[in-house]
Design a protein around this motif. Structure first.
Motif, PDB file in Angstrom:
ATOM      1  N   GLY A   1       0.705  -1.202  -0.270  1.00 38.44           N
ATOM      2  CA  GLY A   1      -0.109  -0.062   0.135  1.00 38.44           C
ATOM      3  C   GLY A   1       0.669   1.223   0.005  1.00 38.44           C
TER       4      GLY A   1
ATOM      5  N   TYR B   1       5.586 -15.122  -5.257  1.00 35.62           N
ATOM      6  CA  TYR B   1       5.325 -14.281  -4.240  1.00 35.62           C
ATOM      7  C   TYR B   1       4.625 -15.132  -3.235  1.00 35.62           C
ATOM      8  CZ  TYR B   1       5.738  -9.505  -6.395  1.00 35.62           C
ATOM      9  OH  TYR B   1       6.336  -8.477  -7.004  1.00 35.62           O
TER      10      TYR B   1
ATOM     11  N   ALA C   1      -3.652 -17.481  -9.947  1.00 34.09           N
ATOM     12  CA  ALA C   1      -4.468 -16.140 -10.133  1.00 34.09           C
ATOM     13  C   ALA C   1      -3.457 -14.901 -10.435  1.00 34.09           C
ATOM     14  CB  ALA C   1      -5.310 -15.827  -9.105  1.00 34.09           C
ATOM     15  N   MET C   2      -2.246 -15.144  -9.710  1.00 31.44           N
ATOM     16  CA  MET C   2      -1.358 -14.095  -9.830  1.00 31.44           C
ATOM     17  C   MET C   2      -0.970 -13.463 -11.441  1.00 31.44           C
ATOM     18  SD  MET C   2      -0.318 -13.162  -6.527  1.00 31.44           S
ATOM     19  CE  MET C   2       1.578 -12.826  -6.566  1.00 31.44           C
ATOM     20  N   LEU C   3      -0.690 -12.500 -11.716  1.00 32.65           N
ATOM     21  CA  LEU C   3      -0.290 -12.222 -12.994  1.00 32.65           C
ATOM     22  C   LEU C   3       0.811 -13.252 -13.218  1.00 32.65           C
ATOM     23  CD1 LEU C   3      -0.342  -9.351 -14.904  1.00 32.65           C
ATOM     24  CD2 LEU C   3       1.804  -9.278 -14.014  1.00 32.65           C
TER      25      LEU C   3
HETATM   26  C1  LIG Z   1       6.140  -5.385  -7.324  1.00 32.15           C
HETATM   27  S1  LIG Z   1       4.692  -5.687  -6.075  1.00 32.15           S
HETATM   28  C2  LIG Z   1       3.969  -3.943  -5.658  1.00 32.15           C
HETATM   29  C3  LIG Z   1       4.399  -3.470  -4.389  1.00 32.15           C
HETATM   30  C4  LIG Z   1       3.717  -1.795  -4.169  1.00 32.15           C
HETATM   31  N1  LIG Z   1       4.289  -0.981  -4.988  1.00 32.15           N
HETATM   32  C5  LIG Z   1       4.504  -1.630  -2.705  1.00 32.15           C
HETATM   33  O1  LIG Z   1       4.936  -0.597  -2.593  1.00 32.15           O
HETATM   34  O2  LIG Z   1       3.995  -2.329  -1.773  1.00 32.15           O
HETATM   35  C6  LIG Z   1       3.685  -6.289  -7.112  1.00 32.15           C
HETATM   36  C7  LIG Z   1       2.268  -6.724  -6.514  1.00 32.15           C
HETATM   37  O3  LIG Z   1       1.153  -7.064  -7.356  1.00 32.15           O
HETATM   38  C8  LIG Z   1       0.326  -8.290  -6.759  1.00 32.15           C
HETATM   39  N2  LIG Z   1      -0.253  -8.718  -7.717  1.00 32.15           N
HETATM   40  C9  LIG Z   1       0.104 -10.061  -8.467  1.00 32.15           C
HETATM   41  N3  LIG Z   1      -0.929 -10.372  -9.289  1.00 32.15           N
HETATM   42  C10 LIG Z   1      -1.873  -9.471  -9.003  1.00 32.15           C
HETATM   43  C11 LIG Z   1      -3.073  -9.622  -9.832  1.00 32.15           C
HETATM   44  N4  LIG Z   1      -3.449 -10.386 -10.713  1.00 32.15           N
HETATM   45  N5  LIG Z   1      -4.043  -8.431  -9.144  1.00 32.15           N
HETATM   46  C12 LIG Z   1      -3.507  -7.859  -8.133  1.00 32.15           C
HETATM   47  N6  LIG Z   1      -2.296  -7.946  -7.710  1.00 32.15           N
HETATM   48  C13 LIG Z   1      -1.557  -8.824  -8.070  1.00 32.15           C
HETATM   49  C14 LIG Z   1       1.410  -8.956  -5.827  1.00 32.15           C
HETATM   50  O4  LIG Z   1       0.878  -9.747  -4.875  1.00 32.15           O
HETATM   51  C15 LIG Z   1       2.349  -7.855  -5.436  1.00 32.15           C
HETATM   52  O5  LIG Z   1       2.015  -7.279  -4.179  1.00 32.15           O
END
Ligand SMILES: C[S@@+](CC[C@H](N)C(=O)[O-])C[C@H]1O[C@@H](n2cnc3c(N)ncnc32)[C@H](O)[C@@H]1O
Length: 476
Positions: free
Chosen positions: A81, A296, A320-322
């Motif tokens: 966040g 992750y 489900a993650m990207l």
């Molecule tokens: C590089 S991190 C972002 C960190 C954020 N900018 C911070 O400062 O905490 C990428 C995030 O994307 C989330 N993520 C991956 N796939 C996602 C999806 N399909 N929908 C939403 N979030 C996703 C991961 O869980 C991870 O927390």
């Protein structure tokens, strides 16, 4: 010369040549600001080390430079966040989407602080250890999954369970959340594991039978040591002067006293973004997972178990993650069904069209397939991961363009990657998608590294340093 190198540079080089004028070395943005490091000393942000995060300094920098006045802000990959809280401090109405329950819990814990009875929290901190001394654990709160089994020394796990029973008795929900969060934040320190990107690394002292070179993570803190330090840090950051500085309306200039709650949507942005209203947001500051095999769900397995997730949940989350691990399967059919179900089959076709139209993308896919046939990749699923990463990002970018107001901005942090010696210009390909969906590419800021990026270093494939970038796009 292999067939791969013969066909390779052309499409990517063409794209590079077209976009070279947008690449700009960002002397003012160092690695520290773009990574979590700069948060380490910041009250509240430092409570949980989300290594994949960026810093609040970075978010403030862009909002202050390009956000004329606070409006609506979004991070579709919200993580812990950073965007939302930094925006909130500056008076922005902040929205975030996050799939991993780990980030969602960190945001929830931070939100719990506003309006919390700090005095009551402090009193409970003082009472905690005498209560724990006489408390019997009524339950095994930590239900391990195979990848976390034996992660804690026995006495640590016993005390952790007792502590969680103690937490469960706290009636005030905000205070209970913050106490649970304190234990959640020290799981790595008290365990035999170290977060290592693709897997957890296991210390040689754990009960596991381990292969390979023994790993020594150094001193492993007892639960009492780690929790005391964490509670002390939290209590310190909750001191009235810290709270005041978070909420005040004097510094910096744009900070305002209207402190709006943050809006957290827990789910996949692939399904949540399409539900958001068109032209709704003024600013997006985000960082998607990188296309780098980082897992992750394994890295945060201890935290997921702590939050009550079982093996099936973890497996489903991973899918489900990207797509950014070699295990991710294609989601195209799922996306087609989803877009059809919301009456947006045309949008689906449009996104697929833009993806297929990209010469650089086709080249990357062809080269990786070829390298795979030649057994030159260290995992045969890399081509699938790369293809799906870009395809899913194409959907994300389409949606981000749709929901951003005209004149609004999108800031994205991402790294380029290299597989089988082939550079994949993530910055250029994603920016090309963005152009198709109505963004102007204002600039692609390239982080300085080592001796700095000369223009020579920024171009030409194969001989270059991999670019780490912050893209700045503006909706037309
Ligand atoms: C590089 S991190 C972002 C960190 C954020 N900018 C911070 O400062 O905490 C990428 C995030 O994307 C989330 N993520 C991956 N796939 C996602 C999806 N399909 N929908 C939403 N979030 C996703 C991961 O869980 C991870 O927390």
């Amino acid at each position: 010369m292999t067939q791969a190198t013969a066909i390779m540079p052309s499409q990517r080089q063409l794209l590079y040549d077209r976009m070279a004028g947008k690449l700009e070395v960002a002397a003012h943005l160092n690695r520290k600001v773009v990574s979590f490091q700069a948060n380490k000393e910041e009250p509240v942000y430092r409570w949980f080390k989300y290594k994949e995060g960026f810093s609040s300094v970075l978010v403030r920098h862009f909002l202050e430079e390009y956000g004329i006045r606070p409006g609506r802000l979004l991070d579709p990959f919200a993580g812990a966040g950073t965007t939302l809280f930094a925006g909130q401090e500056l008076g922005w109405e902040s929205w975030g989407i996050e799939l991993l329950p780990v980030g969602a819990f960190v945001m929830q814990a931070r939100e719990a602080v506003s309006g919390m009875d700090v005095e009551r929290f402090r009193n409970l901190v003082n009472q905690l250890w005498s209560d724990l001394a006489v408390l019997k654990s009524d339950e095994n709160h930590i239900r391990h999954i195979p990848i976390t089994k034996d992660a804690f020394p026995e006495d640590t796990e016993e005390l952790l369970n007792r502590y969680m029973s103690w937490c469960a008795r706290i009636e005030d929900e905000k205070i209970r959340t913050l106490f649970r969060f304190a234990a959640f934040s020290v799981l790595e320190e008290i365990s035999f594991t170290r977060k290592d990107g693709q897997y957890l690394r296991w210390d040689y002292r754990s009960a596991r039978s381990l292969n390979g070179k023994p790993f020594d993570k150094g001193r492993i803190l007892t639960f009492e040591e780690a929790l005391k330090a964490k509670l002390q840090q939290i209590t310190k950051d909750l001191a009235p002067e810290q709270i005041l500085s978070l909420f005040d309306d004097t510094e910096p200039a744009q900070k305002t006293a209207t402190f709006q709650p943050i809006n957290i949507i827990q789910g996949s942005c692939l399904e949540e973004l399409p539900k958001l209203e068109a032209n709704y947001f003024d600013f997006i500051v985000t960082s998607p997972p990188y296309c780098n095999r980082y897992d992750y769900t394994r890295t945060y397995a201890l935290e997921l178990v702590f939050l009550g997730h079982d093996s099936d949940d973890v497996r489903n989350l991973r899918q489900a993650m990207l797509s950014c691990t070699v295990e991710n399967k294609e989601k195209t059919e799922q996306l087609l069904q989803f877009y059809t179900s919301i009456g947006q089959a045309d949008a689906f076709e449009k996104v697929i069209g833009v993806y297929e139209q990209s010469g650089a993308m086709r080249e990357v896919n062809a080269v990786l397939d070829l390298l795979n046939q030649q057994e030159k990749l260290n995992n045969s699923n890399i081509p699938r991961m790369v293809k799906n990463y870009f395809l899913e990002m194409c959907f994300v970018i389409y949606e981000m363009a749709r929901i951003t107001k005209s004149g609004g901005y999108c800031v994205m942090v991402n790294d380029n990657v290299r597989y089988g010696g082939e550079e994949i210009p993530v910055d250029l390909i994603l920016s090309e998608f963005a152009e198709h969906f109505g963004f102007d590419i204002v600039k692609i800021l390239v982080l300085p590294k080592g001796k700095g990026n000369s223009s020579q270093q920024m171009g030409n494939y194969g001989r270059t340093e991999i670019r780490k970038c912050v893209y700045l796009w503006q909706k037309k």
